[in-house]
Design an enzyme around this catalytic site. Structure first.
Site, PDB file in Angstrom:
ATOM      1  N   CYS A  79     -35.753  27.935  28.193  1.00  0.00           N
ATOM      2  CA  CYS A  79     -34.854  28.885  27.534  1.00  0.00           C
ATOM      3  C   CYS A  79     -34.926  30.283  28.137  1.00  0.00           C
ATOM      4  O   CYS A  79     -33.903  30.898  28.412  1.00  0.00           O
ATOM      5  CB  CYS A  79     -35.099  28.918  26.027  1.00  0.00           C
ATOM      6  SG  CYS A  79     -36.734  29.447  25.519  1.00  0.00           S
ATOM      7  N   HIS A 132     -38.303  30.909  21.115  1.00  0.00           N
ATOM      8  CA  HIS A 132     -37.064  30.395  21.685  1.00  0.00           C
ATOM      9  C   HIS A 132     -36.030  31.517  21.763  1.00  0.00           C
ATOM     10  O   HIS A 132     -35.991  32.391  20.898  1.00  0.00           O
ATOM     11  CB  HIS A 132     -36.526  29.253  20.807  1.00  0.00           C
ATOM     12  CG  HIS A 132     -35.353  28.551  21.414  1.00  0.00           C
ATOM     13  ND1 HIS A 132     -35.454  27.754  22.531  1.00  0.00           N
ATOM     14  CD2 HIS A 132     -34.047  28.523  21.050  1.00  0.00           C
ATOM     15  CE1 HIS A 132     -34.259  27.261  22.820  1.00  0.00           C
ATOM     16  NE2 HIS A 132     -33.384  27.717  21.938  1.00  0.00           N
ATOM     17  N   HIS A 148     -28.386  27.950  25.328  1.00  0.00           N
ATOM     18  CA  HIS A 148     -29.846  27.948  25.391  1.00  0.00           C
ATOM     19  C   HIS A 148     -30.315  26.617  25.951  1.00  0.00           C
ATOM     20  O   HIS A 148     -29.518  25.694  26.133  1.00  0.00           O
ATOM     21  CB  HIS A 148     -30.437  28.202  24.001  1.00  0.00           C
ATOM     22  CG  HIS A 148     -29.982  27.216  22.965  1.00  0.00           C
ATOM     23  ND1 HIS A 148     -30.850  26.474  22.225  1.00  0.00           N
ATOM     24  CD2 HIS A 148     -28.739  26.839  22.540  1.00  0.00           C
ATOM     25  CE1 HIS A 148     -30.179  25.690  21.393  1.00  0.00           C
ATOM     26  NE2 HIS A 148     -28.888  25.900  21.570  1.00  0.00           N
TER      27      HIS A 148
END
Length: 176
Positions: A79, A132, A148
């Protein structure tokens, strides 16, 4: 029913990106900047808009690429690698880890999110530690879409309104 519930929880847990380890969340409104300092107004000039469109276009070129921890190429992407690779296409240097990205740029209220902003999530159960990050590709009142890289599906586009991402959301930050 319990088995289905446990299975869903297991799938959601596995689908999180784990680009950093033990990163603390800082959800206070801070204006700490690392690499780039821009004014915090909500209006961007046309140069910023074209730069942001180019960054999003670059990120979207990796759509479907499998997840690879530490990856930054079409062979595999994590990510934070997706974010740094997309921004570096416009010669914008960003920190490599999700934790460092979470303190870069200016904090933005989720209701004021715009294209090119970064969304940060805590995907570990019972934790608010950021692990994340995603890049906003579309934003309008009540609707936010972001690209992502997930461990289960690789680089994908999701909506912040999806239950999993809505509850995992921690903060948004603006780089440009």
């Amino acid at each position: 029913m319990r088995k289905i519930t446990y299975l869903l929880i297991l799938i959601l847990t596995i689908s999180a990106c784990k680009s950093t380890k033990n990163t603390k969340s800082n959800s206070r409104k801070s204006t700490k900047t690392t690499t780039i300092t821009k004014s915090s107004n909500n209006h961007r000039n046309s140069t910023d808009n074209s730069t942001i469109e180019n960054i999003i276009t670059t990120a979207e070129k990796y759509n479907g690429v499998r997840y690879k921890y530490g990856g930054t190429t079409k062979k595999g992407m994590d990510c934070s690698g997706l974010i740094t690779t997309a921004y570096s296409s416009e010669n914008i240097s960003l920190p490599r880890t999700t934790g460092d990205l979470a303190t870069t740029g200016n904090w933005v209220d989720v209701k004021e999110v715009q294209k090119g902003d970064l969304l940060f999530f805590a995907t570990k159960k019972n934790s608010r530690s950021i692990n994340h990050v995603g890049l906003v590709t579309e934003a309008r009142s009540g609707y936010v879409e972001f690209i992502h890289s997930t461990t289960s599906k690789g680089v994908i586009t999701s909506r912040l309104s999806e239950k999993y991402w809505y509850f995992a959301f921690v903060q948004a930050r603006r780089i440009l």
